[in-house]
Design a protein around this motif. Structure first.
Motif, PDB file in Angstrom:
ATOM      1  N   UNK A 192       9.460  38.464 -16.234  1.00 37.49           N
ATOM      2  CA  UNK A 192       9.603  37.519 -15.128  1.00 37.49           C
ATOM      3  C   UNK A 192      11.032  36.984 -15.062  1.00 37.49           C
ATOM      4  N   UNK A 193      11.593  36.614 -16.224  1.00 38.31           N
ATOM      5  CA  UNK A 193      12.969  36.107 -16.268  1.00 38.31           C
ATOM      6  C   UNK A 193      13.942  37.179 -15.777  1.00 38.31           C
ATOM      7  N   UNK A 194      13.733  38.428 -16.227  1.00 40.03           N
ATOM      8  CA  UNK A 194      14.602  39.522 -15.783  1.00 40.03           C
ATOM      9  C   UNK A 194      14.492  39.722 -14.270  1.00 40.03           C
ATOM     10  N   UNK A 195      13.274  39.647 -13.736  1.00 45.10           N
ATOM     11  CA  UNK A 195      13.050  39.911 -12.314  1.00 45.10           C
ATOM     12  C   UNK A 195      13.668  38.840 -11.422  1.00 45.10           C
ATOM     13  N   UNK A 196      13.466  37.563 -11.762  1.00 40.57           N
ATOM     14  CA  UNK A 196      13.948  36.485 -10.890  1.00 40.57           C
ATOM     15  C   UNK A 196      15.459  36.308 -10.977  1.00 40.57           C
ATOM     16  N   UNK A 197      16.111  36.959 -11.954  1.00 40.91           N
ATOM     17  CA  UNK A 197      17.562  36.854 -12.072  1.00 40.91           C
ATOM     18  C   UNK A 197      18.276  38.091 -11.520  1.00 40.91           C
ATOM     19  N   UNK A 198      17.519  39.014 -10.913  1.00 33.95           N
ATOM     20  CA  UNK A 198      18.139  40.184 -10.288  1.00 33.95           C
ATOM     21  C   UNK A 198      18.868  39.778  -9.008  1.00 33.95           C
ATOM     22  N   UNK A 199      19.909  40.498  -8.612  1.00 29.34           N
ATOM     23  CA  UNK A 199      20.586  40.213  -7.333  1.00 29.34           C
ATOM     24  C   UNK A 199      19.614  40.346  -6.162  1.00 29.34           C
ATOM     25  N   UNK A 200      19.557  39.336  -5.322  1.00 32.02           N
ATOM     26  CA  UNK A 200      18.662  39.367  -4.169  1.00 32.02           C
ATOM     27  C   UNK A 200      17.226  39.038  -4.476  1.00 32.02           C
ATOM     28  N   UNK A 201      16.953  38.662  -5.727  1.00 29.07           N
ATOM     29  CA  UNK A 201      15.571  38.369  -6.113  1.00 29.07           C
ATOM     30  C   UNK A 201      15.032  37.126  -5.422  1.00 29.07           C
ATOM     31  N   UNK A 202      15.938  36.222  -5.020  1.00 27.56           N
ATOM     32  CA  UNK A 202      15.503  34.980  -4.383  1.00 27.56           C
ATOM     33  C   UNK A 202      14.675  35.216  -3.137  1.00 27.56           C
ATOM     34  N   UNK A 203      14.992  36.285  -2.397  1.00 25.10           N
ATOM     35  CA  UNK A 203      14.221  36.586  -1.184  1.00 25.10           C
ATOM     36  C   UNK A 203      12.778  36.933  -1.533  1.00 25.10           C
ATOM     37  N   UNK A 204      12.593  37.646  -2.662  1.00 22.17           N
ATOM     38  CA  UNK A 204      11.239  37.984  -3.085  1.00 22.17           C
ATOM     39  C   UNK A 204      10.461  36.781  -3.548  1.00 22.17           C
ATOM     40  N   UNK A 205      11.132  35.885  -4.285  1.00 23.68           N
ATOM     41  CA  UNK A 205      10.490  34.651  -4.738  1.00 23.68           C
ATOM     42  C   UNK A 205      10.103  33.799  -3.536  1.00 23.68           C
ATOM     43  N   UNK A 206      11.018  33.708  -2.576  1.00 23.17           N
ATOM     44  CA  UNK A 206      10.749  32.911  -1.374  1.00 23.17           C
ATOM     45  C   UNK A 206       9.572  33.482  -0.591  1.00 23.17           C
ATOM     46  N   UNK A 271       3.123  38.311  -9.685  1.00 22.20           N
ATOM     47  CA  UNK A 271       3.821  38.207  -8.408  1.00 22.20           C
ATOM     48  C   UNK A 271       5.299  37.927  -8.581  1.00 22.20           C
ATOM     49  N   UNK A 272       5.627  37.115  -9.594  1.00 19.52           N
ATOM     50  CA  UNK A 272       7.033  36.770  -9.844  1.00 19.52           C
ATOM     51  C   UNK A 272       7.787  37.895 -10.553  1.00 19.52           C
ATOM     52  N   UNK A 273       7.073  38.922 -10.973  1.00 22.72           N
ATOM     53  CA  UNK A 273       7.720  40.134 -11.492  1.00 22.72           C
ATOM     54  C   UNK A 273       7.895  41.156 -10.371  1.00 22.72           C
ATOM     55  N   UNK A 274       6.833  41.398  -9.634  1.00 26.44           N
ATOM     56  CA  UNK A 274       6.832  42.466  -8.635  1.00 26.44           C
ATOM     57  C   UNK A 274       7.673  42.122  -7.407  1.00 26.44           C
ATOM     58  N   UNK A 275       7.466  40.938  -6.826  1.00 25.62           N
ATOM     59  CA  UNK A 275       8.149  40.619  -5.569  1.00 25.62           C
ATOM     60  C   UNK A 275       9.670  40.523  -5.722  1.00 25.62           C
ATOM     61  N   UNK A 276      10.213  39.802  -6.718  1.00 27.34           N
ATOM     62  CA  UNK A 276      11.670  39.788  -6.867  1.00 27.34           C
ATOM     63  C   UNK A 276      12.257  41.183  -7.097  1.00 27.34           C
ATOM     64  N   UNK A 277      11.572  42.003  -7.890  1.00 29.34           N
ATOM     65  CA  UNK A 277      12.074  43.351  -8.169  1.00 29.34           C
ATOM     66  C   UNK A 277      12.058  44.220  -6.924  1.00 29.34           C
ATOM     67  N   UNK A 278      10.945  44.178  -6.189  1.00 30.94           N
ATOM     68  CA  UNK A 278      10.846  45.024  -4.999  1.00 30.94           C
ATOM     69  C   UNK A 278      11.832  44.586  -3.919  1.00 30.94           C
ATOM     70  N   UNK A 303      19.031  49.290 -12.979  1.00 31.20           N
ATOM     71  CA  UNK A 303      19.430  47.977 -13.493  1.00 31.20           C
ATOM     72  C   UNK A 303      19.986  48.086 -14.912  1.00 31.20           C
ATOM     73  N   UNK A 304      20.850  47.158 -15.297  1.00 32.03           N
ATOM     74  CA  UNK A 304      21.376  47.163 -16.673  1.00 32.03           C
ATOM     75  C   UNK A 304      20.242  47.059 -17.692  1.00 32.03           C
ATOM     76  N   UNK A 305      20.335  47.848 -18.758  1.00 36.00           N
ATOM     77  CA  UNK A 305      19.309  47.885 -19.811  1.00 36.00           C
ATOM     78  C   UNK A 305      17.934  48.246 -19.241  1.00 36.00           C
ATOM     79  N   UNK A 306      17.952  49.049 -18.179  1.00 38.96           N
ATOM     80  CA  UNK A 306      16.702  49.406 -17.507  1.00 38.96           C
ATOM     81  C   UNK A 306      15.736  50.168 -18.390  1.00 38.96           C
ATOM     82  N   UNK A 307      16.273  50.964 -19.329  1.00 40.98           N
ATOM     83  CA  UNK A 307      15.390  51.698 -20.231  1.00 40.98           C
ATOM     84  C   UNK A 307      14.545  50.744 -21.061  1.00 40.98           C
ATOM     85  N   UNK A 308      15.170  49.679 -21.536  1.00 43.63           N
ATOM     86  CA  UNK A 308      14.450  48.694 -22.355  1.00 43.63           C
ATOM     87  C   UNK A 308      13.419  47.957 -21.513  1.00 43.63           C
TER      88      UNK A 308
END
Length: 450
Positions: A192-206, A271-278, A303-308
């Motif tokens: 969740x932390x990784x997802x909501x800190x992605x570029x443009x993730x705010x639109x998904x959270x909103x 939802x806070x993982x899927x929507x910000x990422x998508x 994404x950076x460290x995407x394998x992990x």
């Protein structure tokens, strides 16, 4: 002296959950794959937070009363999902209705372990980096599901599930969930932390948290109710079976609230993982399984460290899948132990083999056997899902509401509710839940449309 078989059979009566173990196991049954690929789709389609609020209402008003009824029937009857109705005071005819809640999880498990195998395979591929070497994620998924490795991972998922259940309630199911559920929580928070800190993730959270009430329709209400019903594992016999292993001192009202809260929090974080990422990567949420196994791997690779993070995501899915699979298997295993006096080990082996036999046509219906890919517009896999989820589960839930609401003389004693709350609970079971469950049944089966 009792024989070893007699001792193992009688142990079912004394093998109990601890208070915390029971709640974790029940939450584990509700923490499945649906909230990761179905919940984002229906939430996006029906108004974001508006639908989520509607889902909460359905969870509180209908889901929790039926959940409490199933737990109460199980604890009072101390039997399988079929015979608990009779042991709680119903006639033998109720055992036949209860049998629906043994058949449903058996059918669901036959195709659910296939998807569980997908998650295990993708977790291995992600952590080894093999998943991201070939950027044709759609081709990878199609090639895997249409090949023999699909069946291999199905077998691995069944063997692991059977191994946990064979160890018993306290040493198997409870111990597994005490490790799996805390681990799942940690993974959820990290992702969740990784997802909501992605570029443009705010639109998904909103989008997820800002309600659009204009998209709410009568259909959305039934969809929300159906998802609340399915996500709580109602109508599957799981909670009746688990209720049979609950100590009499456990407050079922408190347990019901804890299970409902766990399911709700899981849906929220999902939802806070899927929507910000998508939103961050311009992915359409309305893709079902391909969202998880095609679109999201593409996002992780970018994404950076995407394998992990990709590896952690699929480990999360594998845990969610296996905790539900364990719960599903326990239902027919409990029935077999009681009905045929089999030992737990024999019951697990026979039922697991049956699950594989029933499930192989579903596993090979993704292209390996072309004749099973299109049977009246659905694959064999889709037909199994449709019959179990849209017909057997609502019928099982309807059986519970009618029995507890109209027939059961010991409902007040078994539920342990105070007079005021008992009247509210009984009203919901008698006059609200049955009507809405029937509407869900008619809607999901395609008889009524909006």
């Amino acid at each position: 002296m009792k024989s070893q078989q007699e001792l193992q059979i009688s142990s079912k009566k004394t093998d109990r959950f601890s208070s915390a173990g029971f709640i974790l196991a029940a939450i584990g049954s509700s923490v499945g794959l649906g909230n990761m690929w179905k919940f984002p789709y229906i939430t996006g389609q029906y108004g974001g937070a508006a639908f989520f609020l509607l889902f909460i209402v359905c969870l509180l008003a209908i889901g929790l009363p039926v959940l409490l009824a199933e737990l109460a029937i199980g604890r009072y009857g101390r039997g399988s999902a079929s015979t608990s109705f009779v042991k709680a005071g119903g006639g033998k005819v109720w055992a036949r209705f209860g049998l629906l809640q043994v058949l449903a999880p058996l059918m669901i498990l036959s195709f659910y372990v296939i998807v569980s195998g997908w998650t295990l395979n993708y977790a291995v591929l992600a952590f080894t980096g093999k998943l991201f070497k070939n950027q044709d994620f759609s081709g990878q998924f199609t090639g895997f599901t249409g090949g023999y490795m699909n069946v291999v991972w199905q077998i691995i998922a069944v063997v692991f599930t059977g191994w946990v259940v064979a160890k018993g309630v306290s040493k198997g199911i409870e111990r597994f969930n005490k490790i799996a559920i805390p681990g799942l929580v940690v993974l959820l928070v990290i992702l969740m932390i990784r997802s909501v800190t992605l570029p443009g993730a705010g639109a998904g959270v909103s989008f997820f948290l800002n309600p659009d009430f204009s998209k709410l329709t009568p259909e959305s209400a039934l969809v929300a109710l159906g998802h609340a019903f399915f996500s709580l594992s109602l109508g599957m016999g799981i909670l009746i079976t688990y209720g049979a292993y609950v100590d009499k001192r456990q407050s079922l009202g408190t347990a019901t609230l804890a299970i409902g809260a766990g399911d709700l929090i899981y849906a929220l974080i999902a939802g806070l993982i899927i929507f910000p990422t998508t939103f961050s990567f311009g992915i359409d949420q309305a893709q079902g399984p391909s969202l998880v196994f095609v679109a999201l791997p593409a996002a992780f690779s970018a994404m950076p460290f995407g394998t992990i993070f990709g590896g952690l995501f699929f480990v999360l899915l594998a845990i969610a899948a296996l905790t539900s699979a364990v719960s599903l298997l326990e239902v027919p295993v409990s029935f077999a132990m009681e009905r045929w006096k089999w030992t737990r080990t024999k019951s697990v082996v026979v039922i697991s083999l049956l699950v594989l036999i029933i499930g192989v046509p579903s596993a090979v219906s993704f292209g390996m056997v072309p004749g099973l890919t299109d049977l009246g517009g659905k694959s064999f896999f889709d037909w199994m899902d449709f019959i179990a989820s849209n017909i057997l589960l609502p019928l099982g839930g309807l059986t519970t509401t009618i029995f507890a609401g109209y027939y059961w003389k010991h409902a007040a004693e078994a539920a342990g509710l105070k007079s005021g709350w008992f009247k509210v609970w009984l009203f919901m079971l008698r006059y609200v839940a049955p009507v809405l469950v029937v509407l869900v049944l008619l809607h999901t089966s395609g008889i009524i449309k909006f």
